[in-house]
Every structure is written in C-alpha cells, then in structure tokens.
Write a protein that holds these residues in place. Sequence first.
Motif, short mmCIF file in Angstrom:
data_model
loop_
_atom_site.label_atom_id
_atom_site.label_comp_id
_atom_site.label_asym_id
_atom_site.label_seq_id
_atom_site.Cartn_x
_atom_site.Cartn_y
_atom_site.Cartn_z
N UNK A 88 19.68 12.66 -2.98
CA UNK A 88 18.42 13.37 -2.86
C UNK A 88 17.51 12.69 -3.70
N UNK A 89 17.99 12.49 -4.99
CA UNK A 89 17.42 11.74 -5.95
C UNK A 89 16.92 10.22 -5.69
N UNK A 90 17.73 9.65 -4.89
CA UNK A 90 17.57 8.23 -4.44
C UNK A 90 16.31 8.16 -3.43
N UNK A 91 16.42 9.20 -2.60
CA UNK A 91 15.56 9.45 -1.52
C UNK A 91 14.22 9.77 -2.20
N UNK A 92 14.17 10.54 -3.04
CA UNK A 92 12.65 11.23 -3.61
C UNK A 92 12.16 9.79 -4.35
N UNK A 93 13.10 9.12 -4.81
CA UNK A 93 12.57 7.92 -5.57
C UNK A 93 12.00 6.96 -4.74
N UNK A 94 12.22 6.65 -3.53
CA UNK A 94 11.78 5.81 -2.39
C UNK A 94 10.68 6.41 -1.90
N UNK A 95 10.73 7.80 -1.72
CA UNK A 95 9.42 8.25 -1.10
C UNK A 95 8.28 8.37 -2.36
N UNK A 96 8.57 8.64 -3.27
CA UNK A 96 7.62 8.53 -4.56
C UNK A 96 6.78 7.32 -4.58
N UNK A 97 7.91 6.03 -4.34
CA UNK A 97 7.40 4.69 -4.55
C UNK A 97 6.52 4.54 -3.24
N UNK A 98 6.84 4.84 -2.04
CA UNK A 98 6.10 4.43 -0.90
C UNK A 98 4.83 5.39 -1.10
N UNK A 99 4.58 6.53 -1.41
CA UNK A 99 3.60 7.39 -1.60
C UNK A 99 2.64 6.94 -2.72
N UNK A 100 3.23 6.64 -3.59
CA UNK A 100 2.44 6.53 -5.04
C UNK A 100 1.83 4.86 -5.15
N UNK A 101 2.70 4.07 -4.73
CA UNK A 101 2.62 2.59 -5.27
C UNK A 101 1.93 2.09 -3.79
N UNK A 102 2.71 2.20 -2.66
CA UNK A 102 2.41 1.62 -1.30
C UNK A 102 1.10 2.13 -0.76
N UNK A 103 1.42 3.46 -0.30
CA UNK A 103 0.28 4.03 0.25
C UNK A 103 -1.08 4.15 -0.38
N UNK A 104 -0.96 4.38 -1.52
CA UNK A 104 -2.13 4.27 -2.23
C UNK A 104 -2.79 3.13 -2.36
N UNK A 105 -2.00 1.79 -2.52
CA UNK A 105 -2.45 0.62 -2.53
C UNK A 105 -3.09 0.33 -1.22
N UNK A 106 -2.88 0.65 -0.39
CA UNK A 106 -3.36 0.58 1.14
C UNK A 106 -4.74 1.14 1.50
N UNK A 107 -5.17 2.07 0.58
CA UNK A 107 -6.00 3.11 0.82
C UNK A 107 -7.54 2.21 0.90
N UNK A 108 -7.99 1.11 -0.09
CA UNK A 108 -8.84 0.51 0.00
C UNK A 108 -9.04 -0.14 1.29
N UNK A 109 -8.14 -0.41 1.88
CA UNK A 109 -8.25 -1.27 3.41
C UNK A 109 -8.96 -0.35 4.46
N UNK A 110 -8.63 0.79 4.29
CA UNK A 110 -9.26 1.74 5.12
C UNK A 110 -10.58 2.01 4.79
N UNK A 111 -10.95 1.80 3.41
CA UNK A 111 -12.59 2.19 3.30
C UNK A 111 -13.34 0.85 2.90
N UNK A 112 -12.76 -0.28 3.05
CA UNK A 112 -13.74 -1.42 3.15
C UNK A 112 -14.27 -1.39 1.69
N UNK A 113 -13.48 -1.59 0.73
CA UNK A 113 -14.13 -1.84 -0.80
C UNK A 113 -14.86 -3.23 -0.91
N UNK A 114 -14.98 -3.65 -2.14
CA UNK A 114 -15.83 -4.88 -2.38
C UNK A 114 -14.69 -5.98 -2.13
N UNK A 115 -15.06 -7.27 -2.07
CA UNK A 115 -13.95 -8.16 -1.97
C UNK A 115 -13.05 -8.34 -2.97
N UNK A 116 -13.57 -8.11 -4.31
CA UNK A 116 -12.58 -7.97 -5.38
C UNK A 116 -11.36 -6.84 -5.31
N UNK A 117 -11.91 -5.72 -4.71
CA UNK A 117 -11.09 -4.56 -4.64
C UNK A 117 -10.18 -4.89 -3.30
#
Length: 194
Positions: A88-117
């Motif tokens: 369960x710990x490994x699963x939560x580790x993966x879920x947390x990474x996908x949520x806080x690192x990957x999902x979060x990083x993809x957010x600006x692409x949905x909201x069309x930030x500046x070129x730099x963002x």
Amino acid sequence: MKLYYCPFACSLADHIALEEAGIDFERERVDLKLKVTASGQNYIKLTSKGYVPALQLDNGEIITENVAILDWIASHYPKLGIRGELGRTRLLEALAYISTELHRSLRPLWHSGSDQEMAEARAAIETRLEFLSNSLAGDYLFGEHPTVADCYLFVMLLWAERFGLEVPKPLVGLRERMRTRPAVKVALAIEGLS
Ligand SMILES: N[C@@H](CCC(=O)N[C@@H](CS)C(=O)NCC(=O)O)C(=O)O
C-alpha cells in the motif's frame, strides 16, 4: 455508489478503476463551469471543493481527491493494488507522485499560460514521465497487471498525447496496452472519448 465525473477530466482515472474492479456503480456528469450535475444537483452542496472526482459511497459519505478515491478502490478490490508489507505504501507513493508532480505539472497546458510557463511545464512533465518510464516493473508500473496507479497514469498520458508532448516509448506502450482493455474501452465510450 456514484462517481461524479467530467469527460476527459482526471476523474476518468477513477471511472476506469471502478470499471476495472467490476463494481456496480452509478455515474453522474458534472458541469464544472456551472457546478451543476446532470440531474440538476448543486455540485457545491455535494462537495464544496467544486471539482471532480467525487465518489459517493452507499452510506452517503463522499470521498474526494484522486489519491484517496483510488486508494479506497484498491483497498476494497485488491487486484488493483499491490500485495506485500509495503504494497500500500508503494501504491500511495506512486499515486502521490502522479498527483502532485505529474498531474500538477500538466495543469498550465489546460489553461494556456505564458510561453515561459508552458516551456517550464513541458520540461517538468518530460522529467517526470522519464522517471515513471524508468520505474516500470513490466508492462505496467508494478508488473504485468495494472493497478489504480496505472489508471491515473493512463489519463495523464492521454493528456500528454492531446498536447503533443514527447512521451518515452515504454509509456507509449503502457498507454496503448491500457487502451485495449475492455474496462478502459467502456469508460472511454461512456465519456464520449472513443
Ligand atoms: N486535488 C484534486 C484535483 C482535481 C482536479 O484538478 N479536478 C479538475 C479536473 S481534472 C477539476 O474538476 N477542475 C474544475 C475546477 O477546479 O473548477 C484531485 O487530485 O482529485
């Protein structure tokens, strides 16, 4: 049990996981702009967070947050989790990474930030996808069978495809394998994505 979702939102991960589990569940679409559900309920009254996913259990309790919902599904349907003392710990580790690192990083692409963002977001996503690609333990993140973490990663990979991002080959393989799974096809069809 009822899943509140929006087509092609991150709630697709939970939708797929529930289908994979073979659970009998209802689903209700949410208009995220109006915060109204398909049957006309005020979504803010269901969850003041106002975002999807939300899973209403049969006793009326509402669970929000992908990590919590996916963990709940894996805890009740162990074929979608990982065995062993640290499973369960490994699963939560993966879920947390996908949520806080990957999902979060993809957010600006949905909201069309500046070129730099956008450039920063793309670089961050590439690094994270590379990490996940190097962590595959077989056809999926933890071996030869998908877990709830693969369901979540799959949705992030669909988004990456939508935005034309470079995805490491092993993850393209994972994405395509997930796409062929009957449960995934059902969820995609219901959300109008196939
Ligand atoms: N922290 C939440 C974030 C969920 C989230 O970002 N949901 C998006 C769809 S992918 C949403 O509903 N956005 C609409 C809004 O925030 O108004 C989770 O991981 O479950």
